[in-house]
Write an enzyme that holds these catalytic residues in place. Structure first.
Site, mmCIF file in Angstrom:
data_model
loop_
_atom_site.group_PDB
_atom_site.id
_atom_site.type_symbol
_atom_site.label_atom_id
_atom_site.label_comp_id
_atom_site.label_asym_id
_atom_site.label_seq_id
_atom_site.Cartn_x
_atom_site.Cartn_y
_atom_site.Cartn_z
ATOM 1 N N LYS A 13 0.839 -1.212 0.000
ATOM 2 C CA LYS A 13 0.000 0.000 0.000
ATOM 3 C C LYS A 13 0.867 1.253 0.000
ATOM 4 O O LYS A 13 0.650 2.170 -0.775
ATOM 5 C CB LYS A 13 -0.906 0.047 1.249
ATOM 6 C CG LYS A 13 -1.850 -1.114 1.398
ATOM 7 C CD LYS A 13 -2.713 -0.975 2.643
ATOM 8 C CE LYS A 13 -1.939 -1.001 3.949
ATOM 9 N NZ LYS A 13 -1.280 -2.289 4.238
ATOM 10 N N ARG A 88 -9.602 1.130 8.268
ATOM 11 C CA ARG A 88 -9.167 -0.221 8.579
ATOM 12 C C ARG A 88 -10.242 -0.988 9.318
ATOM 13 O O ARG A 88 -10.028 -2.158 9.646
ATOM 14 C CB ARG A 88 -7.952 -0.106 9.500
ATOM 15 C CG ARG A 88 -6.665 -0.544 8.885
ATOM 16 C CD ARG A 88 -5.648 -0.508 10.007
ATOM 17 N NE ARG A 88 -4.482 -1.222 9.671
ATOM 18 C CZ ARG A 88 -3.426 -0.687 9.074
ATOM 19 N NH1 ARG A 88 -3.417 0.565 8.715
ATOM 20 N NH2 ARG A 88 -2.383 -1.424 8.847
ATOM 21 N N ARG A 127 11.766 -6.005 4.612
ATOM 22 C CA ARG A 127 11.545 -4.548 4.538
ATOM 23 C C ARG A 127 12.502 -3.809 5.472
ATOM 24 O O ARG A 127 12.771 -4.239 6.581
ATOM 25 C CB ARG A 127 10.118 -4.195 4.928
ATOM 26 C CG ARG A 127 9.945 -2.672 4.981
ATOM 27 C CD ARG A 127 8.532 -2.235 5.010
ATOM 28 N NE ARG A 127 7.792 -2.778 6.124
ATOM 29 C CZ ARG A 127 6.496 -2.565 6.283
ATOM 30 N NH1 ARG A 127 5.827 -1.857 5.401
ATOM 31 N NH2 ARG A 127 5.890 -3.081 7.329
ATOM 32 N N ARG A 160 11.311 -2.484 11.137
ATOM 33 C CA ARG A 160 10.312 -1.888 12.030
ATOM 34 C C ARG A 160 10.022 -2.815 13.201
ATOM 35 O O ARG A 160 10.004 -4.028 13.028
ATOM 36 C CB ARG A 160 9.010 -1.641 11.252
ATOM 37 C CG ARG A 160 8.800 -0.195 10.894
ATOM 38 C CD ARG A 160 7.710 0.011 9.868
ATOM 39 N NE ARG A 160 6.436 -0.611 10.192
ATOM 40 C CZ ARG A 160 5.359 -0.522 9.412
ATOM 41 N NH1 ARG A 160 5.421 0.164 8.284
ATOM 42 N NH2 ARG A 160 4.227 -1.114 9.747
ATOM 43 N N ARG A 171 -0.745 -9.260 13.043
ATOM 44 C CA ARG A 171 -1.315 -8.201 12.191
ATOM 45 C C ARG A 171 -2.153 -8.805 11.061
ATOM 46 O O ARG A 171 -3.175 -8.239 10.674
ATOM 47 C CB ARG A 171 -0.193 -7.330 11.609
ATOM 48 C CG ARG A 171 0.399 -6.386 12.654
ATOM 49 C CD ARG A 171 1.760 -5.852 12.251
ATOM 50 N NE ARG A 171 1.748 -5.063 11.044
ATOM 51 C CZ ARG A 171 2.839 -4.803 10.313
ATOM 52 N NH1 ARG A 171 4.013 -5.291 10.683
ATOM 53 N NH2 ARG A 171 2.753 -4.049 9.251
HETATM 54 P P1 AP5 Z 1 4.942 -1.644 1.839
HETATM 55 O O1 AP5 Z 1 4.618 -0.769 0.670
HETATM 56 O O2 AP5 Z 1 5.755 -1.056 2.944
HETATM 57 O O3 AP5 Z 1 3.593 -2.323 2.379
HETATM 58 P P2 AP5 Z 1 2.366 -1.734 3.175
HETATM 59 O O4 AP5 Z 1 1.146 -2.356 2.569
HETATM 60 O O5 AP5 Z 1 2.435 -0.257 3.270
HETATM 61 O O6 AP5 Z 1 2.636 -2.445 4.568
HETATM 62 P P3 AP5 Z 1 2.607 -1.861 6.048
HETATM 63 O O7 AP5 Z 1 3.293 -2.869 6.916
HETATM 64 O O8 AP5 Z 1 3.080 -0.468 6.101
HETATM 65 O O9 AP5 Z 1 1.111 -1.929 6.289
HETATM 66 P P4 AP5 Z 1 0.403 -1.959 7.592
HETATM 67 O O10 AP5 Z 1 -0.933 -1.728 7.063
HETATM 68 O O11 AP5 Z 1 0.552 -3.165 8.422
HETATM 69 O O12 AP5 Z 1 1.160 -0.840 8.447
HETATM 70 P P5 AP5 Z 1 0.793 0.657 8.753
HETATM 71 O O13 AP5 Z 1 2.017 1.429 8.818
HETATM 72 O O14 AP5 Z 1 -0.327 1.112 7.886
HETATM 73 O O15 AP5 Z 1 5.661 -2.954 1.275
HETATM 74 C C1 AP5 Z 1 6.119 -3.977 2.152
HETATM 75 C C2 AP5 Z 1 7.504 -4.486 1.685
HETATM 76 O O16 AP5 Z 1 7.350 -5.172 0.458
HETATM 77 C C3 AP5 Z 1 8.514 -3.369 1.424
HETATM 78 O O17 AP5 Z 1 9.798 -3.824 1.776
HETATM 79 C C4 AP5 Z 1 8.425 -3.144 -0.089
HETATM 80 O O18 AP5 Z 1 9.655 -2.657 -0.625
HETATM 81 C C5 AP5 Z 1 8.094 -4.546 -0.589
HETATM 82 N N1 AP5 Z 1 7.201 -4.523 -1.755
HETATM 83 C C6 AP5 Z 1 6.136 -3.689 -1.989
HETATM 84 N N2 AP5 Z 1 5.552 -3.985 -3.169
HETATM 85 C C7 AP5 Z 1 6.235 -5.049 -3.674
HETATM 86 C C8 AP5 Z 1 6.109 -5.823 -4.870
HETATM 87 N N3 AP5 Z 1 5.147 -5.578 -5.788
HETATM 88 N N4 AP5 Z 1 6.998 -6.824 -5.063
HETATM 89 C C9 AP5 Z 1 7.974 -7.102 -4.154
HETATM 90 N N5 AP5 Z 1 8.150 -6.404 -3.001
HETATM 91 C C10 AP5 Z 1 7.293 -5.383 -2.769
HETATM 92 O O19 AP5 Z 1 0.202 0.489 10.231
HETATM 93 C C11 AP5 Z 1 1.033 0.091 11.309
HETATM 94 C C12 AP5 Z 1 0.201 -0.028 12.573
HETATM 95 O O20 AP5 Z 1 -0.360 1.263 12.906
HETATM 96 C C13 AP5 Z 1 -1.004 -0.971 12.504
HETATM 97 O O21 AP5 Z 1 -0.649 -2.312 12.760
HETATM 98 C C14 AP5 Z 1 -1.902 -0.363 13.595
HETATM 99 O O22 AP5 Z 1 -1.476 -0.734 14.871
HETATM 100 C C15 AP5 Z 1 -1.666 1.133 13.442
HETATM 101 N N6 AP5 Z 1 -2.633 1.764 12.516
HETATM 102 C C16 AP5 Z 1 -2.359 2.373 11.325
HETATM 103 N N7 AP5 Z 1 -3.494 2.812 10.741
HETATM 104 C C17 AP5 Z 1 -4.513 2.485 11.587
HETATM 105 C C18 AP5 Z 1 -5.931 2.640 11.531
HETATM 106 N N8 AP5 Z 1 -6.528 3.222 10.484
HETATM 107 N N9 AP5 Z 1 -6.664 2.177 12.575
HETATM 108 C C19 AP5 Z 1 -6.079 1.581 13.630
HETATM 109 N N10 AP5 Z 1 -4.751 1.381 13.747
HETATM 110 C C20 AP5 Z 1 -3.970 1.819 12.726
HETATM 111 MG MG MG Z 2 2.808 1.093 4.865
#
Ligand code: AP5
Ligand code: MG
Length: 214
Positions: A13, A88, A127, A160, A171
């Site tokens: 994402k 979410r 990552r 991370r 997660r």
């Molecule tokens: P990346 O692009 O970093 O993936 P992502 O989908 O952004 O994954 P996140 O871990 O950031 O998502 P998340 O939803 O768990 O975390 P968030 O920060 O939102 O890609 C992942 C890896 O793969 C990278 O190394 C990239 O280079 C590689 N990659 C990408 N595309 C690829 C491809 N096509 N091929 C190969 N490799 C690829 O949230 C963190 C925490 O915050 C949550 O767990 C929660 O506790 C809290 N939080 C955030 N938002 C909310 C909300 N709305 N409500 C409640 N809690 C929340």
């Molecule tokens: Mg992310």
């Protein structure tokens, strides 16, 4: 253009949201990034969020919804935005729909980046995130030029805290339970776009652009 990125943790994402934001000149708004910058700054919001994030749990809706609605009321969001990691939960989606409809606005597309669970753990363990600017890399698929150093700002790259394999598993469970129902929610609204997130990053982006327009 107002967009939502849906997808499991690690689906890509953030990777795609950054590319979309650059191409369409709209802000990339990631609730995860907002929480992480608050943790780094040691704010009260950050302390609260960290206790949930480190467990792989969602930060409560009471905290998250107000924070996001404030963010999209800022001036830079007038011409649209790409939301990454919000909504979410169904209550988050309903609050967003209601707040936008009060202003006569709506989300244009919800893009679901589809990646099966088997691929996720591998992605997360590879990552690396920059402690300075938050840029993300992957040790195999998107390696930095110099090992463990950010190409953009020269700061250190780290794994991370919530990317440890046990937390990733947690997660994923939370995702299937609370976030996956949003695919159905936005499908019913008629704005769901599905892309195959197992392709390479550039191909995923091209598939999204095909729908959004050049
Ligand atoms: P990346 O692009 O970093 O993936 P992502 O989908 O952004 O994954 P996140 O871990 O950031 O998502 P998340 O939803 O768990 O975390 P968030 O920060 O939102 O890609 C992942 C890896 O793969 C990278 O190394 C990239 O280079 C590689 N990659 C990408 N595309 C690829 C491809 N096509 N091929 C190969 N490799 C690829 O949230 C963190 C925490 O915050 C949550 O767990 C929660 O506790 C809290 N939080 C955030 N938002 C909310 C909300 N709305 N409500 C409640 N809690 C929340
Ligand atoms: Mg992310």
């Amino acid at each position: 253009m107002k967009l939502i990125m849906l997808g499991a943790p690690g689906a890509g994402k953030g990777t795609q949201a950054k590319k979309i934001a650059a191409k369409y000149q709209i802000p990339h708004i990631s609730t995860g990034d907002i929480f992480r910058s608050n943790i780094k700054a040691g704010t009260e919001l950050g302390m609260k969020a960290k206790s949930y994030m480190d467990q792989g749990q969602l930060v409560p809706d009471e905290v998250t919804i107000g924070m996001l609605l404030d963010r999209i009321s800022q001036d830079d969001s007038k011409n649209g935005y790409v939301l990454d990691g919000f909504p979410r939960t169904i209550p988050q989606a309903e609050s967003l729909t209601a707040a936008l409809s009060d202003r006569g606005e709506k989300i244009d597309y919800a893009v679901n980046v589809d990646v099966p669970d088997e691929n996720i753990v591998n992605r997360m363990s590879g990552r690396r995130a920059c402690v300075g600017c938050g840029a993300t890399y992957h040790i195999v698929y998107n390696a930095p030029k110099k090992e463990a150093i950010c190409d953009v700002c020269g700061e250190k790259l780290i794994l991370r805290d919530d990317d440890q394999p046990e937390t990733v598993q947690k997660r994923l469970t939370v995702y299937h339970d609370q976030t996956q129902p949003l695919i159905d929610y936005y499908n019913k609204e008629g704005i769901l776009v599905e892309v195959d997130g197992t392709q390479d990053m550039e191909q995923v982006f091209q598939d999204i652009v095909k729908v959004l327009g050049a």
